[in-house]
Design an enzyme around this catalytic site. Structure first.
Site, PDB file in Angstrom:
ATOM      1  N   SER A 138       0.872  -1.183   0.000  1.00  0.00           N
ATOM      2  CA  SER A 138       0.000   0.000   0.000  1.00  0.00           C
ATOM      3  C   SER A 138       0.906   1.229   0.000  1.00  0.00           C
ATOM      4  O   SER A 138       2.089   1.126   0.360  1.00  0.00           O
ATOM      5  CB  SER A 138      -0.845   0.007   1.282  1.00  0.00           C
ATOM      6  OG  SER A 138      -1.478   1.255   1.487  1.00  0.00           O
ATOM      7  N   TYR A 151      -2.035  -1.037  10.496  1.00  0.00           N
ATOM      8  CA  TYR A 151      -1.996  -1.192   9.031  1.00  0.00           C
ATOM      9  C   TYR A 151      -0.683  -0.654   8.467  1.00  0.00           C
ATOM     10  O   TYR A 151      -0.031  -1.288   7.651  1.00  0.00           O
ATOM     11  CB  TYR A 151      -3.201  -0.442   8.446  1.00  0.00           C
ATOM     12  CG  TYR A 151      -3.456  -0.655   6.974  1.00  0.00           C
ATOM     13  CD1 TYR A 151      -4.225  -1.724   6.536  1.00  0.00           C
ATOM     14  CD2 TYR A 151      -2.962   0.228   6.014  1.00  0.00           C
ATOM     15  CE1 TYR A 151      -4.481  -1.923   5.189  1.00  0.00           C
ATOM     16  CE2 TYR A 151      -3.211   0.048   4.667  1.00  0.00           C
ATOM     17  CZ  TYR A 151      -3.981  -1.028   4.259  1.00  0.00           C
ATOM     18  OH  TYR A 151      -4.235  -1.210   2.915  1.00  0.00           O
TER      19      TYR A 151
END
Ligand code: NAD
Length: 256
Positions: A138, A151
C-alpha cells in the site's frame, strides 16, 4: 503468456485480489482463490476466463490453515508458480485507543500470512527455477496516515519482507516485488467512505471526493484492473530483473 502456470491469490473473493486473479487468468494461468464471502461468484468470474479454478478457505490469521492451503494448491495443480499475497483488513483508531486484538489480527493477516505463504512456496519455486511473489502492500508501506498504526506497521513490514525475499532469490528465476496502491474503491475502502459520510453529514459521492482530495492528487481511484495489469507485467519476461521493488500506483500520493 502464463498458460501452464498456477497462481494463488490470497483474499481474492473481492476487490483487488479478484481483479488480480482475473488478470492472471486472462493470461492463461490457473488460479487458486482464497477469502471469505461471495466465493461462488468469484469462482464463476475467474472460470469464465477458461482456466482451471480452485478455492481454499484458509483463514490467513492461522499458520496451520495457510500450510494446508499451500499443499492443497500444489497437489491440485502440481505447482505454485505465482504467489500473490493480497488478503488484508483495516481498522482505524488512535494508537493509544487501538484494540489489542485488532492490532494482532492486522499484523497476522496483513503481514505474517505473507511470511508463511512465502516460506512454504519458495522451495518449489526455487526447485523449478521460476517463480513470482507479488505482495500487495500500500502507499501505507511508504508513508503513514494518522489512526492506522497497525496497518501502516504491517504494510511497511511487508515491503521489508519483499526486499529480503528478493535479495535471497536474486540469483534465481524467482522474483519478489510489491505493489503499493493508493485509494481503490473496494469494500475495504467503502467502509471508510461510509464512516466519513456519516461523520461529516455528507453524501456518499461527496465523502469519496473529500477522501481523494485529502491524499490523491489525481482525484481518481486506482482500479483493480490497473493493479491486475501491473501483476501481469511483474510475471512477464520484461520483469525478470525487477527485484525488491515497491511500485506505487497512487495518483501521485507519495510524490507530494
Ligand atoms: P477487500 O475487503 O475487498 O478484500 C479483502 C479480501 O481479503 C477479501 O477476499 C476477504 O475475504 C479477504 N480476507 C479478509 N480477511 C481474511 C482472512 N483472515 N483470511 C483470508 N482472507 C481474508 O479489500 P481490498 O481493498 O481489495 O484489499 C486487498 C489488499 O489491498 C489488502 O491487503 C489491502 O490492504 C490492500 N490495499 C487496498 C487499498 C484500497 O484502497 N482498497 C489500498 C492499498 C492497499
Amino acid at each position: 503468456m502464463l498458460k501452464g502456470k498456477t497462481a494463488l491469490v490470497t483474499g481474492s473473493t473481492s476487490g483487488i485480489g479478484l481483479g488480480i486473479a482475473k488478470a492472471l487468468a486472462a493470461q492463461g494461468a490457473n488460479v487458486m482463490l482464497n477469502g471469505f464471502g461471495e466465493v461462488e461468484a468469484a469462482k464463476a468470474e475467474v472460470a469464465a476466463l477458461c482456466v482451471a479454478v480452485g478455492y481454499h478457505g484458509a483463514d490467513m490469521s492461522q499458520p496451520g490453515e495457510i500450510a494446508e492451503m499451500i499443499s492443497a494448491c500444489q497437489s491440485q495443480f502440481g505447482a505454485l508458480d505465482i504467489l500473490v499475497n493480497n488478503a488484508g483488513i483495516q481498522y482505524v483508531a488512535p494508537v493509544d485507543e487501538f484494540p489489542v486484538e485488532r492490532w494482532d489480527a492486522i499484523i497476522a493477516i496483513n503481514l505474517s500470512s505473507a511470511f508463511h505463504t512465502t516460506r512454504l512456496a519458495l522451495p518449489g519455486m526455487k526447485a523449478r527455477g521460476w517463480g513470482r511473489i507479488i505482495n500487495v502492500a500500500s502507499v501505507h508501506g511508504l508513508v503513514a496516515s494518522a489512526n492506522k498504526s497497525a496497518y501502516v506497521a504491517a504494510k511497511h513490514g511487508i515491503i521489508g519482507l519483499t526486499k529480503t525475499t528478493a535479495l535471497e532469490t536474486a540469483t534465481t528465476g524467482v522474483t519478489a516485488n510489491a505493489i503499493c496502491p493508493g485509494w481503490v474503491l473496494t469494500p475495504l475502502v467503502q467502509k471508510q467512505v461510509d464512516a466519513r459520510a456519516a461523520a461529516e453529514g455528507v453524501s456518499n459521492e461527496e465523502a469519496k471526493r473529500r477522501l481523494l482530495a485529502e491524499k490523491e492528487p489525481s482525484l481518481q481511484f486506482t482500479t483493480p484492473e490497473e493493479l491486475g495489469a501491473m501483476a501481469v507485467f511483474m510475471c512477464s519476461p520484461a520483469a525478470d530483473n525487477l527485484r525488491g521493488a515497491a511500485i506505487n500506483m497512487d495518483g501521485g500520493w507519495v510524490a507530494q
